[in-house]
Motif scaffolding. Structure first.
Motif, short mmCIF file in Angstrom:
data_model
loop_
_atom_site.label_atom_id
_atom_site.label_comp_id
_atom_site.label_asym_id
_atom_site.label_seq_id
_atom_site.Cartn_x
_atom_site.Cartn_y
_atom_site.Cartn_z
N SER A 80 0.82 -1.22 0.00
CA SER A 80 0.00 0.00 0.00
C SER A 80 0.85 1.27 0.00
O SER A 80 0.53 2.25 -0.67
N ILE A 81 1.96 1.24 0.75
CA ILE A 81 2.86 2.40 0.78
C ILE A 81 3.46 2.62 -0.60
O ILE A 81 3.55 3.76 -1.08
N ASN A 82 3.90 1.55 -1.22
CA ASN A 82 4.48 1.65 -2.58
C ASN A 82 3.45 2.18 -3.57
O ASN A 82 3.78 2.96 -4.47
N LYS A 83 2.21 1.76 -3.39
CA LYS A 83 1.13 2.21 -4.27
C LYS A 83 0.92 3.72 -4.11
O LYS A 83 0.77 4.45 -5.10
N LEU A 84 0.92 4.17 -2.86
CA LEU A 84 0.74 5.60 -2.58
C LEU A 84 1.92 6.40 -3.12
O LEU A 84 1.72 7.45 -3.78
N ASN A 85 3.13 5.95 -2.87
CA ASN A 85 4.32 6.67 -3.34
C ASN A 85 4.35 6.76 -4.86
O ASN A 85 4.71 7.81 -5.43
N SER A 86 3.96 5.69 -5.53
CA SER A 86 3.92 5.68 -6.99
C SER A 86 2.91 6.68 -7.52
O SER A 86 3.17 7.40 -8.49
N ALA A 87 1.74 6.73 -6.87
CA ALA A 87 0.69 7.68 -7.28
C ALA A 87 1.18 9.11 -7.12
O ALA A 87 0.97 9.96 -8.00
N MET A 88 1.84 9.39 -6.00
CA MET A 88 2.36 10.73 -5.76
C MET A 88 3.46 11.10 -6.76
O MET A 88 3.51 12.24 -7.25
N LYS A 89 4.32 10.15 -7.06
CA LYS A 89 5.40 10.41 -8.02
C LYS A 89 4.85 10.67 -9.41
O LYS A 89 5.35 11.54 -10.14
N ASN A 90 3.81 9.92 -9.77
CA ASN A 90 3.23 10.08 -11.10
C ASN A 90 2.55 11.43 -11.29
O ASN A 90 2.50 11.96 -12.41
N ASN A 91 1.98 11.98 -10.21
CA ASN A 91 1.33 13.29 -10.37
C ASN A 91 2.18 14.45 -9.86
O ASN A 91 1.72 15.59 -9.76
N GLY A 92 3.44 14.15 -9.51
CA GLY A 92 4.37 15.20 -9.15
C GLY A 92 4.22 15.77 -7.76
O GLY A 92 4.72 16.86 -7.48
N ASP A 118 -3.33 -0.17 5.97
CA ASP A 118 -3.01 -0.52 4.58
C ASP A 118 -4.19 -0.27 3.65
O ASP A 118 -4.02 0.14 2.50
N VAL A 119 -5.41 -0.47 4.17
CA VAL A 119 -6.62 -0.20 3.38
C VAL A 119 -6.76 1.30 3.14
O VAL A 119 -7.10 1.74 2.03
N THR A 120 -6.48 2.08 4.18
CA THR A 120 -6.55 3.53 4.06
C THR A 120 -5.50 4.06 3.09
O THR A 120 -5.78 4.95 2.27
N LEU A 121 -4.30 3.51 3.16
CA LEU A 121 -3.22 3.95 2.26
C LEU A 121 -3.58 3.65 0.80
O LEU A 121 -3.28 4.45 -0.09
N SER A 122 -4.21 2.52 0.55
CA SER A 122 -4.64 2.19 -0.82
C SER A 122 -5.69 3.18 -1.31
O SER A 122 -5.66 3.61 -2.47
N ALA A 123 -6.60 3.56 -0.41
CA ALA A 123 -7.62 4.55 -0.76
C ALA A 123 -6.98 5.91 -1.03
O ALA A 123 -7.35 6.62 -1.97
N MET A 124 -5.99 6.26 -0.22
CA MET A 124 -5.28 7.52 -0.41
C MET A 124 -4.52 7.53 -1.74
O MET A 124 -4.44 8.57 -2.41
N ALA A 125 -3.99 6.37 -2.11
CA ALA A 125 -3.28 6.26 -3.38
C ALA A 125 -4.23 6.52 -4.55
O ALA A 125 -3.88 7.22 -5.51
N LEU A 126 -5.44 6.00 -4.45
CA LEU A 126 -6.44 6.21 -5.50
C LEU A 126 -6.85 7.68 -5.59
O LEU A 126 -6.91 8.26 -6.68
N ILE A 127 -7.10 8.28 -4.42
CA ILE A 127 -7.49 9.69 -4.39
C ILE A 127 -6.36 10.56 -4.94
O ILE A 127 -6.60 11.48 -5.75
#
Length: 221
Positions: A80-92, A118-127
């Motif tokens: 989930s952390i990796n998912k969030l970090n990737s989302a943030m990196k992709n949108n700058g 971990d569920v919250t982090l996945s949701a944050m990654a989507l948002i």
């Protein structure tokens, strides 16, 4: 003849009494045997429980389950952390501090709601991936998402999808649930409108769920 009949009656009564006594003895014997078996099983159970080898095996098995559970939780959190970090990196919007802030918020939300970090982090990654939100804006959107999910009785990811579509698009995906929003797509006004209106309708629902039996059990997992 009368005397003969009397003998027959007396003899019959004696035999009946004898049969009854035998039956009682048989039943008592079964009861005694049952008690012996029960006592034996109880003694055997106590012996097994007090056996240091059995106790050691049970302790090791319990420890293995705990380690497996902790390992699984850690693995899910890492994904989930990796998912969030990737989302943030992709949108700058990625920075180390932004990632840590999001993780800290997910950890706090876990303490006050039924949603695991971990569920919250996945949701944050989507948002984050759909709205480019980070920091306080992402936290507010996530809190609103948690209350929305609890209020509507849907999972956190589905609620995150509704919130993200409403914030990033021109259409209001929450309109059918009686939640109105204003402001142009991606604006702070739209975020404030969405979070305020969700709070008005479902504010505090995510935390209130922990006061139910099922919610309390879920929070303990």
């Amino acid at each position: 003849m009368v005397e003969q009949k009397a003998k027959i009656v007396i003899t019959g009564e004696d035999k009946s009494k004898s049969a009854t006594d035998s039956a009682k003895k048989g039943i008592k014997g079964v009861g005694d045997a049952s008690n012996v078996v029960s006592a034996s099983l109880t003694s055997m159970g106590k012996a097994l429980l007090l056996n240091p080898v059995i106790l050691s095996i049970a302790s090791i098995a319990g420890l293995v389950r705990i380690i497996k559970s902790a390992s699984t939780a850690a693995s899910e959190q890492e994904v989930s952390i990796n998912k969030l970090n990737s989302a943030m990196k992709n949108n700058g919007t990625y920075t180390d501090s932004a990632s840590k802030e999001a993780r800290a918020f997910a950890d706090e939300l876990q303490k006050t709601t039924t949603y695991a970090d971990d569920v919250t982090l996945s949701a944050m990654a989507l948002i984050s991936s759909m709205t480019r939100l980070s920091g306080d804006g992402l936290n507010k959107a996530t809190q609103a998402t948690a209350d929305l999910a609890s209020g509507l009785g849907i999972d956190l990811e589905s609620a995150a999808s509704l919130v993200s579509k409403t914030l990033s698009g021109s259409m209001n995906a929450l309109g059918r649930y009686g939640i109105q929003v204003s402001g142009v797509s991606g604006s702070t006004e739209r975020l404030a409108s969405l979070t305020d209106n969700i709070a008005e309708k479902f504010g505090g629902r995510a935390t209130a769920d922990t006061n139910t039996f099922s919610g309390g059990v879920k929070q303990l997992k």
